[in-house]
Motif scaffolding. Structure first.
Motif, PDB file in Angstrom:
ATOM      1  N   MET A   1      41.105  90.277 -22.626  1.00  0.00           N
ATOM      2  CA  MET A   1      42.499  90.706 -22.789  1.00  0.00           C
ATOM      3  C   MET A   1      42.759  92.129 -22.309  1.00  0.00           C
ATOM      4  O   MET A   1      43.719  92.775 -22.734  1.00  0.00           O
ATOM      5  CB  MET A   1      42.948  90.537 -24.234  1.00  0.00           C
ATOM      6  CG  MET A   1      42.817  89.129 -24.759  1.00  0.00           C
ATOM      7  SD  MET A   1      43.581  87.852 -23.692  1.00  0.00           S
ATOM      8  CE  MET A   1      45.322  88.143 -23.992  1.00  0.00           C
TER       9      MET A   1
ATOM     10  N   CYS B   1      57.755  88.580 -15.556  1.00  0.00           N
ATOM     11  CA  CYS B   1      56.669  89.303 -14.883  1.00  0.00           C
ATOM     12  C   CYS B   1      57.236  90.151 -13.750  1.00  0.00           C
ATOM     13  O   CYS B   1      58.019  89.680 -12.936  1.00  0.00           O
ATOM     14  CB  CYS B   1      55.649  88.302 -14.337  1.00  0.00           C
ATOM     15  SG  CYS B   1      54.288  89.056 -13.415  1.00  0.00           S
TER      16      CYS B   1
ATOM     17  N   ILE C   1      51.266  88.693 -21.820  1.00  0.00           N
ATOM     18  CA  ILE C   1      49.997  87.974 -21.762  1.00  0.00           C
ATOM     19  C   ILE C   1      49.446  87.728 -23.159  1.00  0.00           C
ATOM     20  O   ILE C   1      49.243  88.658 -23.936  1.00  0.00           O
ATOM     21  CB  ILE C   1      48.983  88.746 -20.906  1.00  0.00           C
ATOM     22  CG1 ILE C   1      49.586  89.037 -19.535  1.00  0.00           C
ATOM     23  CG2 ILE C   1      47.683  87.965 -20.769  1.00  0.00           C
ATOM     24  CD1 ILE C   1      48.713  89.886 -18.636  1.00  0.00           C
ATOM     25  N   LEU C   2      49.218  86.458 -23.454  1.00  0.00           N
ATOM     26  CA  LEU C   2      48.703  86.050 -24.755  1.00  0.00           C
ATOM     27  C   LEU C   2      47.354  85.369 -24.598  1.00  0.00           C
ATOM     28  O   LEU C   2      46.987  84.909 -23.517  1.00  0.00           O
ATOM     29  CB  LEU C   2      49.672  85.070 -25.430  1.00  0.00           C
ATOM     30  CG  LEU C   2      51.071  85.575 -25.781  1.00  0.00           C
ATOM     31  CD1 LEU C   2      51.853  84.458 -26.448  1.00  0.00           C
ATOM     32  CD2 LEU C   2      51.007  86.800 -26.669  1.00  0.00           C
ATOM     33  N   LYS C   3      46.638  85.257 -25.710  1.00  0.00           N
ATOM     34  CA  LYS C   3      45.350  84.563 -25.728  1.00  0.00           C
ATOM     35  C   LYS C   3      45.578  83.142 -26.235  1.00  0.00           C
ATOM     36  O   LYS C   3      46.202  82.934 -27.268  1.00  0.00           O
ATOM     37  CB  LYS C   3      44.368  85.300 -26.633  1.00  0.00           C
ATOM     38  CG  LYS C   3      42.951  84.744 -26.607  1.00  0.00           C
ATOM     39  CD  LYS C   3      42.045  85.525 -27.543  1.00  0.00           C
ATOM     40  CE  LYS C   3      41.723  86.895 -27.003  1.00  0.00           C
ATOM     41  NZ  LYS C   3      40.671  87.584 -27.817  1.00  0.00           N
TER      42      LYS C   3
ATOM     43  N   CYS D   1      49.743  95.170 -19.455  1.00  0.00           N
ATOM     44  CA  CYS D   1      51.072  94.610 -19.192  1.00  0.00           C
ATOM     45  C   CYS D   1      52.126  95.298 -20.067  1.00  0.00           C
ATOM     46  O   CYS D   1      52.138  95.120 -21.282  1.00  0.00           O
ATOM     47  CB  CYS D   1      51.088  93.106 -19.468  1.00  0.00           C
ATOM     48  SG  CYS D   1      52.721  92.342 -19.238  1.00  0.00           S
TER      49      CYS D   1
ATOM     50  N   CYS E   1      47.986  94.059 -14.332  1.00  0.00           N
ATOM     51  CA  CYS E   1      47.021  93.192 -15.003  1.00  0.00           C
ATOM     52  C   CYS E   1      45.886  92.807 -14.064  1.00  0.00           C
ATOM     53  O   CYS E   1      44.722  92.728 -14.471  1.00  0.00           O
ATOM     54  CB  CYS E   1      47.720  91.944 -15.535  1.00  0.00           C
ATOM     55  SG  CYS E   1      48.636  91.012 -14.271  1.00  0.00           S
TER      56      CYS E   1
ATOM     57  N   GLY F   1      54.272  92.921 -22.323  1.00  0.00           N
ATOM     58  CA  GLY F   1      53.668  92.140 -23.398  1.00  0.00           C
ATOM     59  C   GLY F   1      53.714  90.647 -23.139  1.00  0.00           C
ATOM     60  O   GLY F   1      53.872  89.846 -24.058  1.00  0.00           O
TER      61      GLY F   1
ATOM     62  N   VAL G   1      49.758  83.989 -18.995  1.00  0.00           N
ATOM     63  CA  VAL G   1      50.937  84.797 -18.695  1.00  0.00           C
ATOM     64  C   VAL G   1      52.192  84.006 -19.049  1.00  0.00           C
ATOM     65  O   VAL G   1      52.393  82.902 -18.540  1.00  0.00           O
ATOM     66  CB  VAL G   1      50.979  85.199 -17.206  1.00  0.00           C
ATOM     67  CG1 VAL G   1      52.189  86.087 -16.929  1.00  0.00           C
ATOM     68  CG2 VAL G   1      49.693  85.917 -16.815  1.00  0.00           C
TER      69      VAL G   1
ATOM     70  N   ALA H   1      43.294  84.190 -21.310  1.00  0.00           N
ATOM     71  CA  ALA H   1      44.618  84.796 -21.210  1.00  0.00           C
ATOM     72  C   ALA H   1      45.612  83.810 -20.580  1.00  0.00           C
ATOM     73  O   ALA H   1      45.243  82.938 -19.794  1.00  0.00           O
ATOM     74  CB  ALA H   1      44.551  86.063 -20.379  1.00  0.00           C
TER      75      ALA H   1
ATOM     76  N   CYS I   1      43.835  92.628 -19.453  1.00  0.00           N
ATOM     77  CA  CYS I   1      45.087  92.411 -18.722  1.00  0.00           C
ATOM     78  C   CYS I   1      46.287  92.566 -19.649  1.00  0.00           C
ATOM     79  O   CYS I   1      47.322  93.133 -19.270  1.00  0.00           O
ATOM     80  CB  CYS I   1      45.087  91.028 -18.074  1.00  0.00           C
ATOM     81  SG  CYS I   1      44.789  89.659 -19.235  1.00  0.00           S
ATOM     82  N   ALA I   2      46.166  92.066 -20.860  1.00  0.00           N
ATOM     83  CA  ALA I   2      47.267  92.151 -21.827  1.00  0.00           C
ATOM     84  C   ALA I   2      47.581  93.595 -22.167  1.00  0.00           C
ATOM     85  O   ALA I   2      48.744  93.983 -22.307  1.00  0.00           O
ATOM     86  CB  ALA I   2      46.916  91.376 -23.087  1.00  0.00           C
TER      87      ALA I   2
END
Length: 275
Positions: free
Chosen positions: A173, A140, A184-186, A179, A146, A182, A103, A101, A175-176
């Motif tokens: 994910m 954030c 948090i990405l991989k 959130c 998360c 939106g 942020v 992940a 955590c994603a």
């Protein structure tokens, strides 16, 4: 023979008959369970994080057994789990790229619209003052939804902003999903070049609320020799399949937003009390 004794014998006989019927029924209508289901379940870490796209480890194991899911979807178990499951199913283990992940925000001193005195919860905070108490509506919120969702102690708040410890992150994910912004990405674990910003406003508006946010100037895009970075919706986006980590975009970024190893170095350098 007394009435009581007759009643006892009748009940005992009925019990024996019903027991026999149930025993026969259990044999006739028994559902055969594939022994591989238990083996697959034991091979999984038992985190039930949902990173595989199923409700839990048992559900994923059943889907693999039914041919509805492939081996190697368990991010928490990694390569070892993938290899064990492949052996059980008699298939070849597919090498999967480790993903973690990230942020999309790295601001330390977040500008506020005012003093927020509501519930310390990210989702609750989005319901006040438009899109939340922060001047940047994309940034954030720092209340740690998360962090609470992470089962692997891989998310922490540093200077009021969520950070990922990539060495602990399994890429599930969870955590994603927690959130509301939106953010948090991989991304690949080995990714060195990171654009940690989600602000889609034009440059002039971004400058008003954040001193490092992406302004969509396209300088990074123009200087990338691999054609690996492009500005989309006023944000620089990296194609990690093309990026070779040369670092030119990071050197050229006038906002110092594009960073090398944002995943690991920034967390490692944070004071211990902030983790």
């Amino acid at each position: 023979m007394s009435v009581v004794l007759k009643a006892v014998l009748i009940l005992a006989s009925m019990g024996a008959i019903f027991g026999l019927i149930l025993a026969i029924a259990s044999k006739v209508f028994a559902v055969k369970t594939d022994p591989r289901l238990e083996q697959l379940t034991q091979a999984l870490p038992g985190a039930n994080c949902g990173g595989c796209g199923f409700s839990g480890c048992t559900a994923y194991a059943q889907a693999v057994l039914d041919g509805k899911a492939k081996v190697g979807l368990c991010a928490a178990g990694g390569a070892n789990t993938s290899q064990q499951m492949a052996r059980i199913m008699g298939v070849e283990a597919v090498e999967s790229r480790r993903m973690v992940a990230m942020v999309r925000c790295r601001h330390k001193d977040v500008q506020k619209k005012g003093v927020y005195q509501g519930i310390h919860d990210c989702l609750a905070a989005t319901k006040v003052a438009g899109s939340g108490p922060n001047a940047c509506e994309y940034g954030c919120l720092g209340f740690g939804n998360c962090v609470a969702a992470c089962k692997f102690d891989a998310m922490h708040l540093v200077d009021g902003t969520a950070r990922v410890d990539a060495d602990k992150c399994t890429g599930c994910m969870s955590c994603a999903a927690a959130c509301p912004k939106g953010l948090i990405l991989k991304v690949p674990y080995e990714a060195d070049i990171i654009v940690a910003c989600a602000n889609r406003d034009r440059g002039a508006e971004t400058r008003k609320v954040c001193d490092i946010g992406c302004i969509g100037c396209r300088i990074c895009e123009k200087n990338c020799p691999q054609d690996a970075i492009h500005v989309v919706d006023n944000i620089a986006v990296i194609d990690h399949n093309k990026c070779n980590s040369c670092g030119i975009c990071a050197d050229k970024c006038p906002r110092n937003l594009i960073s090398d190893s944002n995943l690991r170095q920034e967390f490692d350098q944070a004071p211990a009390k902030q983790r």
